[in-house]
Design an enzyme around this catalytic site. Structure first.
Site, PDB file in Angstrom:
ATOM      1  N   ASP A   1       0.825  -1.240  -0.030  1.00 53.61           N
ATOM      2  CA  ASP A   1      -0.023  -0.033   0.035  1.00 53.61           C
ATOM      3  C   ASP A   1       0.852   1.411  -0.007  1.00 53.61           C
ATOM      4  O   ASP A   1       1.445   1.761   1.278  1.00 53.61           O
ATOM      5  CB  ASP A   1      -0.767   0.059   1.321  1.00 53.61           C
ATOM      6  CG  ASP A   1      -2.044   0.804   1.143  1.00 53.61           C
ATOM      7  OD1 ASP A   1      -2.112   1.565   0.258  1.00 53.61           O
ATOM      8  OD2 ASP A   1      -3.090   0.718   1.774  1.00 53.61           O
ATOM      9  N   ASP A   2       0.965   2.006  -0.985  1.00 54.06           N
ATOM     10  CA  ASP A   2       1.461   3.292  -1.212  1.00 54.06           C
ATOM     11  C   ASP A   2       3.079   3.158  -1.496  1.00 54.06           C
ATOM     12  O   ASP A   2       3.811   4.002  -1.300  1.00 54.06           O
ATOM     13  CB  ASP A   2       1.571   4.190  -0.131  1.00 54.06           C
ATOM     14  CG  ASP A   2      -0.134   4.832  -0.057  1.00 54.06           C
ATOM     15  OD1 ASP A   2      -0.848   4.166  -0.980  1.00 54.06           O
ATOM     16  OD2 ASP A   2      -0.215   5.579   0.866  1.00 54.06           O
TER      17      ASP A   2
ATOM     18  N   CYS B   1      -5.748   3.890  -4.077  1.00 49.27           N
ATOM     19  CA  CYS B   1      -6.201   2.611  -3.594  1.00 49.27           C
ATOM     20  C   CYS B   1      -7.306   1.928  -4.215  1.00 49.27           C
ATOM     21  O   CYS B   1      -7.198   0.837  -4.878  1.00 49.27           O
ATOM     22  CB  CYS B   1      -5.864   2.134  -2.544  1.00 49.27           C
ATOM     23  SG  CYS B   1      -6.424   3.159  -1.108  1.00 49.27           S
TER      24      CYS B   1
ATOM     25  N   ARG C   1      -7.317  -1.119  -6.920  1.00 50.54           N
ATOM     26  CA  ARG C   1      -7.593  -2.242  -6.361  1.00 50.54           C
ATOM     27  C   ARG C   1      -8.631  -3.069  -7.395  1.00 50.54           C
ATOM     28  O   ARG C   1      -8.819  -4.223  -7.581  1.00 50.54           O
ATOM     29  CB  ARG C   1      -7.767  -2.518  -4.969  1.00 50.54           C
ATOM     30  CG  ARG C   1      -6.520  -2.328  -4.309  1.00 50.54           C
ATOM     31  CD  ARG C   1      -6.872  -1.818  -2.868  1.00 50.54           C
ATOM     32  NE  ARG C   1      -5.502  -1.361  -2.322  1.00 50.54           N
ATOM     33  CZ  ARG C   1      -4.631  -2.195  -1.425  1.00 50.54           C
ATOM     34  NH1 ARG C   1      -5.193  -3.308  -1.272  1.00 50.54           N
ATOM     35  NH2 ARG C   1      -3.633  -1.632  -1.030  1.00 50.54           N
TER      36      ARG C   1
ATOM     37  N   LYS D   1      -5.459  -5.952   3.241  1.00 51.55           N
ATOM     38  CA  LYS D   1      -6.388  -4.773   2.993  1.00 51.55           C
ATOM     39  C   LYS D   1      -7.360  -5.155   1.721  1.00 51.55           C
ATOM     40  O   LYS D   1      -6.783  -5.498   0.741  1.00 51.55           O
ATOM     41  CB  LYS D   1      -5.652  -3.685   2.877  1.00 51.55           C
ATOM     42  CG  LYS D   1      -6.409  -2.438   2.386  1.00 51.55           C
ATOM     43  CD  LYS D   1      -5.610  -1.305   2.341  1.00 51.55           C
ATOM     44  CE  LYS D   1      -6.397  -0.019   1.559  1.00 51.55           C
ATOM     45  NZ  LYS D   1      -5.425   1.069   1.205  1.00 51.55           N
TER      46      LYS D   1
ATOM     47  N   HIS E   1     -10.442  -3.145   0.556  1.00 54.81           N
ATOM     48  CA  HIS E   1     -10.762  -1.835   0.110  1.00 54.81           C
ATOM     49  C   HIS E   1     -11.461  -1.747  -1.279  1.00 54.81           C
ATOM     50  O   HIS E   1     -11.451  -0.899  -1.873  1.00 54.81           O
ATOM     51  CB  HIS E   1      -9.466  -0.995   0.055  1.00 54.81           C
ATOM     52  CG  HIS E   1      -9.883   0.444   0.344  1.00 54.81           C
ATOM     53  ND1 HIS E   1      -9.020   1.428   0.673  1.00 54.81           N
ATOM     54  CD2 HIS E   1     -11.166   1.096   0.625  1.00 54.81           C
ATOM     55  CE1 HIS E   1      -9.327   2.704   0.993  1.00 54.81           C
ATOM     56  NE2 HIS E   1     -10.674   2.393   0.995  1.00 54.81           N
TER      57      HIS E   1
ATOM     58  N   SER F   1      -8.366   1.100   4.439  1.00 50.67           N
ATOM     59  CA  SER F   1      -7.248   1.604   4.676  1.00 50.67           C
ATOM     60  C   SER F   1      -7.159   1.642   6.450  1.00 50.67           C
ATOM     61  O   SER F   1      -7.962   1.856   7.173  1.00 50.67           O
ATOM     62  CB  SER F   1      -6.776   3.103   4.397  1.00 50.67           C
ATOM     63  OG  SER F   1      -6.945   2.888   3.055  1.00 50.67           O
TER      64      SER F   1
ATOM     65  N   HIS G   1       1.215   2.337   4.135  1.00 52.17           N
ATOM     66  CA  HIS G   1       0.463   3.367   3.943  1.00 52.17           C
ATOM     67  C   HIS G   1       0.493   4.153   5.533  1.00 52.17           C
ATOM     68  O   HIS G   1       0.617   3.603   6.460  1.00 52.17           O
ATOM     69  CB  HIS G   1      -0.901   2.898   3.811  1.00 52.17           C
ATOM     70  CG  HIS G   1      -2.101   3.869   3.607  1.00 52.17           C
ATOM     71  ND1 HIS G   1      -2.712   4.538   4.850  1.00 52.17           N
ATOM     72  CD2 HIS G   1      -2.658   4.231   2.565  1.00 52.17           C
ATOM     73  CE1 HIS G   1      -3.622   5.153   4.468  1.00 52.17           C
ATOM     74  NE2 HIS G   1      -3.598   4.978   2.956  1.00 52.17           N
TER      75      HIS G   1
ATOM     76  N   ASP H   1       0.112  -0.625  -4.874  1.00 53.74           N
ATOM     77  CA  ASP H   1      -1.089  -0.603  -5.446  1.00 53.74           C
ATOM     78  C   ASP H   1      -1.110   0.908  -6.311  1.00 53.74           C
ATOM     79  O   ASP H   1      -1.993   1.103  -6.934  1.00 53.74           O
ATOM     80  CB  ASP H   1      -2.108  -0.404  -4.390  1.00 53.74           C
ATOM     81  CG  ASP H   1      -1.907   0.416  -3.271  1.00 53.74           C
ATOM     82  OD1 ASP H   1      -1.129   1.004  -3.009  1.00 53.74           O
ATOM     83  OD2 ASP H   1      -2.826   0.676  -2.500  1.00 53.74           O
ATOM     84  N   ASN H   2      -0.202   1.636  -5.971  1.00 49.67           N
ATOM     85  CA  ASN H   2      -0.110   2.898  -6.514  1.00 49.67           C
ATOM     86  C   ASN H   2       1.201   3.501  -6.148  1.00 49.67           C
ATOM     87  O   ASN H   2       1.930   3.079  -5.453  1.00 49.67           O
ATOM     88  CB  ASN H   2      -1.212   3.984  -6.176  1.00 49.67           C
ATOM     89  CG  ASN H   2      -1.572   3.987  -4.711  1.00 49.67           C
ATOM     90  OD1 ASN H   2      -2.557   3.589  -4.270  1.00 49.67           O
ATOM     91  ND2 ASN H   2      -0.544   4.726  -3.836  1.00 49.67           N
TER      92      ASN H   2
ATOM     93  N   LYS I   1       1.910   9.487  -5.202  1.00 48.79           N
ATOM     94  CA  LYS I   1       0.738   9.174  -4.976  1.00 48.79           C
ATOM     95  C   LYS I   1      -0.326  10.233  -5.291  1.00 48.79           C
ATOM     96  O   LYS I   1      -0.139  11.126  -4.944  1.00 48.79           O
ATOM     97  CB  LYS I   1       0.424   8.746  -3.527  1.00 48.79           C
ATOM     98  CG  LYS I   1      -0.967   8.362  -2.946  1.00 48.79           C
ATOM     99  CD  LYS I   1      -1.094   7.855  -1.577  1.00 48.79           C
ATOM    100  CE  LYS I   1      -2.644   7.488  -1.233  1.00 48.79           C
ATOM    101  NZ  LYS I   1      -2.566   7.104   0.322  1.00 48.79           N
TER     102      LYS I   1
END
Length: 469
Positions: free
Chosen positions: A39-40, A79, A83, A138, A140, A163, A227, A279-280, A297
């Site tokens: 995540d991130d 996210c 996703r 996660k 989301h 998150s 994240h 994810d990003n 991001k």
């Protein structure tokens, strides 16, 4: 998109996507698949992508024994939309998850919107092909029961539904309920000690691998870290050269090492594909690095959507290889379907393409994508084709003045520093035409595209089942 230059390119893709994807392996050789999604995490937050601050020997080992994808894109700088594409093989606007039900850029707790149960997920494709499926981490893509992973093709679920900042521990306003930890559809913990989330996920992931070691299995491991707010156990806290961000990254590397050790112990390394990604783009203000890319991001510069990606399958994917052809997270669904002997949904458009020929290092293979489209929420901002990237709009543009398109040659200017639109009007015109095709098919701003499908909404799902609100 497939290589077409006519205005019918997206329509042709719709036809092609109806075809079943042939398998490259016999059923007895179906690979186990482990998909690790951070995540991130930034483009340059791991050693094999240039980090000088983070110690990531296990992820670097994946790269040494497999392939780095250096032009690998996700479909959003945040996210939930990203996703949604990973699970469905489609652009977020196609599945109506580019915004939440109130226009927010991700889904929030107790929201009415989620991934439509009628969409076919990666997990459902693999389950249909005989795989045991699990998600640990996660989700989301909707926190209401109708949208949980167990309704979307996963046999097992352990983790948080959104998150890790959407709870009470790090917020004073209490606008969200306590952060829940779910086992399948049951809340088994609230406001967990996040220092141990990565460890808990790792243990659950390894338990699943051991229980399903005969295979085939699909394990989706979407980490909550790094994240914000970043947490790491005492084994890693305060030990990196990059504060809390680096601590969280190095614990994710430890987790990856634990999984690799388990595969080796069980003797299933050679029949397991492991893919590691983000994810990003990385959150620079919290400590991420996306160098040499511009931005991070949330944005549509390269640092927002081009992410680090490493994939290993011993004996099938060449060791120590690098692929700089354009690939996307949407491509995983059709590629995994091919490897599993499964089929891509035949009743809808899938934007992803089978990239096994690239992953397996077949000489002369090029990207299957004519174009890639960068959306900020519902706004088309950029289009890439070959080395060229055209910016056609600006994020959150307040001015009503006309925007002059900006053109970048990513093969020569990866940092998007020099606008060369004036020197290449023919390229600008070609990419503008591709952008117009995307607007017609996927929509732009408030205009709906002809190829969009509706997201899931709680009231619709409950009306069908007769459940109470």
């Amino acid at each position: 998109m497939t290589r077409e230059t006519s205005s019918a390119a997206l329509s042709i893709l719709a036809i092609l996507s109806l075809l079943a994807v042939p398998s490259v392996v016999e059923a007895a050789e179906q690979p186990n698949i482990i998909l690790i999604n951070c995540d991130d995490l930034g483009y340059a937050d791991i050693g094999c992508f240039g980090s000088t601050k983070h110690r990531t020997p296990n992820i670097d080992r994946l790269a040494a024994e497999g392939m780095r994808l250096t032009s690998y894109y996700v479909t959003s700088g945040v996210c939930s939309p990203s996703r949604a594409s990973l699970m469905t093989g489609c652009y977020p606007r196609r599945v109506d998850l580019h915004v939440d039900h109130q226009g927010g850029w991700v889904l929030f707790p107790r929201g009415k919107k989620g991934l439509n149960p009628s969409e076919v997920t990666m997990a459902e494709v693999l389950k249909e092909a005989g795989y045991a499926t699990a998600i640990v981490g996660k989700w989301h893509l909707g926190d209401q029961p109708e949208f949980l992973p167990t309704r979307q093709g996963f046999d097992q679920y352990f983790g948080i539904p959104y998150s890790n900042d959407m709870g009470w521990t790090d917020r004073k306003d209490r606008r969200y309920p306590p952060l829940p930890v779910l086992r399948n559809e049951e809340v088994v913990d609230q406001e967990p000690d996040q220092r141990y989330l990565t460890q808990r996920y790792t243990k659950k992931a390894i338990d699943f691998i051991r229980a399903r070691s005969e295979g085939p299995f699909f394990l989706y491991l979407p980490h909550s870290m790094p994240h914000w707010p970043q947490y790491a156990s005492e084994d890693f806290a305060g030990r990196s050269a990059n504060g809390k961000w680096g601590d969280a990254v190095e614990e994710i590397d430890w987790s990856t090492g634990q999984i690799l050790e388990t595969l080796a112990e069980l003797g299933i390394e050679d029949r397991t594909l492991v893919l590691f990604m983000s994810d990003n783009g990385g959150a620079v203000r919290h400590g991420a690095s996306n160098k040499p890319l511009r931005g991070g991001k949330g944005g549509t510069y390269e640092g927002g959507q081009r992410v680090c990606c490493v994939v290993r399958w011993p004996g099938r994917i060449p060791a120590g290889a690098t692929c700089d052809e354009l690939t996307t997270s949407m491509d995983l669904l059709p590629t995994f379907a091919r490897l599993a002997g499964g089929t891509v949904p035949a009743d809808r458009t899938i934007d992803g393409q089978d990239i096994w020929s690239l992953l397996s290092g077949q000489p002369g293979t090029k990207t299957p994508h004519e174009a890639f489209f960068y959306y900020w929420m519902g706004t088309l901002e950029c289009v890439r084709s070959g080395p060229w990237k055209l910016r056609v709009a600006l994020k959150r543009r307040k001015s009503q003045e006309p925007f002059s398109p900006q053109l970048f040659n990513l093969s020569e200017d990866i940092g998007e520093a020099t606008d060369v639109a004036a020197d290449h009007p023919e390229v600008v015109a070609r990419l503008q035409k591709l952008a117009e095709q995307a607007r017609e098919e996927l929509g732009d701003d408030g205009a709906t595209g002809s190829g969009q499908r509706r997201a899931g909404f709680v009231e619709d799902a409950r009306a069908l089942t007769g459940a109470d609100d």
